[in-house]
Design an enzyme around this catalytic site. Structure first.
Site, short mmCIF file in Angstrom:
data_model
loop_
_atom_site.label_atom_id
_atom_site.label_comp_id
_atom_site.label_asym_id
_atom_site.label_seq_id
_atom_site.Cartn_x
_atom_site.Cartn_y
_atom_site.Cartn_z
N GLY A 136 0.28 -0.79 0.45
CA GLY A 136 0.19 -0.13 -0.19
C GLY A 136 -0.18 1.76 -0.17
O GLY A 136 1.58 1.67 -0.31
N ARG A 236 0.95 16.23 -2.21
CA ARG A 236 -0.03 16.47 -3.97
C ARG A 236 -1.36 16.10 -3.32
O ARG A 236 -2.41 16.22 -2.32
CB ARG A 236 0.36 15.54 -4.75
CG ARG A 236 0.22 13.92 -4.03
CD ARG A 236 0.79 12.67 -5.14
NE ARG A 236 0.24 11.27 -4.04
CZ ARG A 236 1.15 10.50 -4.44
NH1 ARG A 236 1.72 9.86 -5.56
NH2 ARG A 236 1.16 9.18 -3.90
N ARG A 243 -7.79 3.99 -5.55
CA ARG A 243 -7.08 3.55 -6.49
C ARG A 243 -7.93 2.30 -7.39
O ARG A 243 -8.00 1.82 -6.20
CB ARG A 243 -5.39 3.47 -6.29
CG ARG A 243 -4.65 3.88 -5.93
CD ARG A 243 -2.89 3.89 -5.14
NE ARG A 243 -2.53 4.86 -4.86
CZ ARG A 243 -0.98 5.60 -5.14
NH1 ARG A 243 -0.84 4.44 -5.66
NH2 ARG A 243 -1.23 6.46 -4.39
N ASP A 323 -2.19 -0.49 -9.45
CA ASP A 323 -2.43 0.32 -8.06
C ASP A 323 -1.39 2.05 -8.63
O ASP A 323 -1.42 2.63 -7.57
CB ASP A 323 -1.32 -0.34 -7.71
CG ASP A 323 0.09 -0.36 -7.51
OD1 ASP A 323 0.37 -0.66 -8.78
OD2 ASP A 323 1.51 -0.37 -6.92
N1 LIG Z 1 11.02 4.68 -0.34
C1 LIG Z 1 9.98 3.69 0.12
N2 LIG Z 1 9.72 3.28 0.60
C2 LIG Z 1 8.75 2.91 1.45
N3 LIG Z 1 7.90 2.03 0.28
C3 LIG Z 1 8.25 2.75 -1.28
C4 LIG Z 1 9.12 2.90 -1.20
N4 LIG Z 1 9.71 3.61 -3.06
C5 LIG Z 1 8.42 3.29 -3.12
N5 LIG Z 1 7.66 3.04 -2.14
C6 LIG Z 1 6.55 1.95 -2.71
O1 LIG Z 1 6.09 0.73 -3.32
C7 LIG Z 1 5.19 1.17 -4.42
C8 LIG Z 1 5.11 0.67 -5.28
O2 LIG Z 1 6.14 2.05 -6.02
P1 LIG Z 1 6.02 2.89 -6.96
O3 LIG Z 1 7.38 3.70 -6.96
O4 LIG Z 1 4.76 2.78 -7.48
O5 LIG Z 1 5.49 4.82 -5.64
P2 LIG Z 1 5.27 5.73 -5.50
O6 LIG Z 1 5.83 6.37 -6.70
O7 LIG Z 1 5.30 5.45 -4.25
O8 LIG Z 1 4.00 6.55 -5.47
P3 LIG Z 1 2.23 6.77 -5.57
O9 LIG Z 1 1.80 5.58 -6.52
O10 LIG Z 1 1.60 6.50 -4.09
O11 LIG Z 1 3.03 7.68 -6.43
C9 LIG Z 1 4.24 1.99 -2.99
O12 LIG Z 1 3.23 0.97 -2.95
C10 LIG Z 1 5.01 2.62 -2.40
O13 LIG Z 1 4.23 3.24 -1.67
MG LIG Z 2 3.21 3.84 -7.88
#
Ligand SMILES: Nc1ncnc2c1ncn2[C@@H]1O[C@H](COP(=O)(O)OP(=O)(O)OP(=O)(O)O)[C@@H](O)[C@H]1O
Ligand SMILES: [Mg+2]
Length: 567
Positions: A136, A236, A243, A323
């Protein structure tokens, strides 16, 4: 508590107390909180969250925060005074410190769970527990819901520290990715594309984290070094951050009967989505099944519109899984994105994404997400087979609506009243064969040229004689289809309203986040100006710097033309 207690907004909001007066958690309170969550919100270790729609969690402030930027456009829309962004209280809250905020704001924020599917295939093993209960918002923490001028906004800190869904991650976002997300959200808004918005951006002056990235001058596909980068928090804002993956999580639990309230939790989140995003499209007085059908139709409408906008402006969401698909039908998660410069139908800047999420495949990716959306609604319709069948028909109708939207959009880009399939196919073939810049081409075409030479600004290479001949024919053909009864200047103006002059060019953004990492934010502010007026004629200096072809050295450059880690 009344649902929208405050509708009169002060013309200028100067203090956090004023913002506090506008907070409203009444809808959030209709949802189930994770029963195992702590009351303090000090919930930072990865753990399984078995039920409930959200987990209360306090953001972790970044150390020694420094103001980088705020969105002038969005502040004006909200009625916020620009001075607010640089006040001590505002900086504290939006750099993650909510220890001393005025009531009725709460001393904790919240994070939500969602499911992961990769191109329609359900995954449950992606979290440390191999159950799907630990996936999540791993680093996104919402802190506030507010109703301003009758519009509800949720404010979410990205990079706000670990949550129970962090899966061992640090919960942080680096300055690079935060600058990109901050700038592009407002650019997309100015381009007329539905999107989450940017409120503000703060960077830490002392805290850094390591991320894999590209060495200077690297042409590697994947990152070849680890770099230390300042952490940042960008805030944001959207009507909700629901989602498709979130509905999917509750639908999976309902299907598997994971706990006694699983079906009820699904129903609640669906009704919540209607309330938050679809009040005008769905009649809440109807029976649940009817509301669900109206919701599915409305989301189909929004999602197909969204994709047609993405195509119009050359945007590619390189990882369009459920997601990363906002149930409100707007663009979300600006990590793996890019804008096509030299036209390639299957442009994909994110190295982890694959061709199925490439530029011209976005309609098909959206369809997969819509299919998952419908599948997530099915458990609520098992007792009404006619409604289930109708939902199936809505799902089956996706392709034809997508096609209609796409045709209309391409026709508008070409200044035509009706879409001409043969003309379009020839154009795409010629554009792909000729090495042409997507944005500059359509903008120059908006001048309705008679000769191919008038489009030369958009060509990376001069077309050979054979191609030149084909372009000439195409141009003649196209001009013959333009409505002869309409004033040609009017057609040109209309085309300029859908074909932007300024677009996101990654190689022009890289220096902005590089300079920001050594404390110089001037380029970020300059880009804010340029990218929030993409259809306007700007100064000659801006034009010569920003309205130009991608220089050769940036083709295939790591971190510029392709990137893997986006966090
Ligand atoms: N540095 C981090 N620490 C903890 N969780 C992370 C980190 N980077 C990504 N995640 C989690 O990994 C998942 C996949 O990352 P993704 O890059 O799609 O999301 P994001 O860019 O963090 O977020 P969003 O979709 O909320 O814009 C997401 O659930 C995100 O919250
Ligand atoms: Mg994401």
């Amino acid at each position: 508590m009344a649902k929208h207690p405050i509708t009169d907004v002060p013309t200028s909001v100067y203090t956090l107390d004023d913002l506090a007066k506008l907070t409203d958690y009444s809808l959030l309170d209709n949802l189930n909180c994770d029963p195992d969550a702590t009351e303090t919100g000090d919930d930072y270790q990865p753990r399984q969250v078995f039920s409930g729609h959200y987990v209360p969690v306090k953001p972790t402030p970044i150390a020694s925060p420094l103001y980088v930027a705020h969105s002038h456009t969005f502040f004006a829309e909200l009625g916020f005074d620009h001075n607010l962004a640089q006040t001590h209280d505002f900086a504290r809250l939006f750099s993650g410190d909510i220890s001393d905020i005025p009531a009725p704001m709460r001393p904790y924020g919240w994070a939500t769970g969602y499911a992961l599917s990769i191109y329609g295939t359900e995954y449950i093993h992606q979290c440390p527990f191999r159950t799907g209960n630990g996936y999540g918002d791993g680093r996104a923490v919402s802190v506030l819901e507010t109703v301003i001028n009758g519009n509800r906004w949720e404010m979410q800190l990205k990079g706000g520290g670990p949550t129970p869904y962090c899966r061992g991650g640090d919960g942080r976002a680096v300055l690079r990715s935060s600058v990109r997300e901050f700038l592009v959200q407002e650019h997309m808004y100015a381009l007329g594309v539905p999107t989450s918005r940017s409120l503000c951006l703060f960077v830490s002056q002392t805290e850094q984290v390591n991320r894999p990235w590209y060495s200077e001058g690297s042409y590697s596909t994947n990152p070849d070094i680890t770099v230390s980068n300042p952490v940042a928090i960008s805030t944001r804002v959207a009507p909700s951050f629901l989602r498709v993956g979130q509905l999917e999580l509750f639908a999976r639990r309902a299907r598997f009967n994971s706990h006694p309230e699983a079906l009820q939790e699904l129903e609640k989140i669906v009704l919540h989505l209607i309330e938050r995003e679809y009040q005008n499209e769905v009649n809440h007085e109807l029976a649940l099944a009817e509301q669900i059908l109206q919701l599915a139709s409305a989301f189909r409408e929004r999602l197909t519109t969204l994709i047609s906008h993405w195509m119009r402006v050359g945007y590619c969401q390189g990882n369009f899984n459920s997601d990363n698909c906002a149930a409100g039908g707007y663009t979300l998660d600006y990590g793996p994105f890019g804008f096509v410069e030299r036209f390639e139908p299957y442009f994909q800047p994110w190295t982890g994404g694959g061709q199925h999420f490439s530029f011209f495949n976005q309609g098909a990716a959206a369809k997969t997400n819509f299919d998952m959306f419908c599948k997530s609604l099915q458990p609520l319709l098992t007792s009404t087979p006619e409604a289930l069948e109708e939902l199936n028909q809505i799902n089956l109708g996706f392709d034809s609506i997508m096609q209609q939207k796409m045709d209309k959009m391409w026709a508008a880009k070409l200044g035509l009243e009706t879409f001409n399939s043969e003309l379009f196919k020839q154009l795409i073939r010629l554009m792909a064969q000729s090495s042409v810049d997507f944005t500059i081409f359509f903008r120059e075409l908006s001048n309705i040229p008679e000769d191919i030479s008038e489009l030369s600004k958009s060509f990376y290479e001069t077309p050979n004689d054979v191609l030149n001949e084909q372009w000439l024919l195409w141009l003649q053909n196209w001009r013959s289809l333009i409505n002869a009864d309409e004033d040609i200047n009017k057609i040109s103006q209309k085309m300029q309203q859908v074909n932007p002059k300024y677009t996101w060019r990654e190689w022009l953004v890289v220096p902005a986040y590089q300079q920001a990492s050594v404390g110089d934010f001037a380029l970020i502010h300059e880009l804010q100006q340029v990218l929030t007026q993409p259809f306007e004629l700007q100064s000659p200096e801006v034009e010569s710097k920003y309205d130009r072809l991608k220089p050769k050295e940036f083709f295939a450059a790591g971190g510029v033309s392709q990137y893997s880690c986006s966090s």
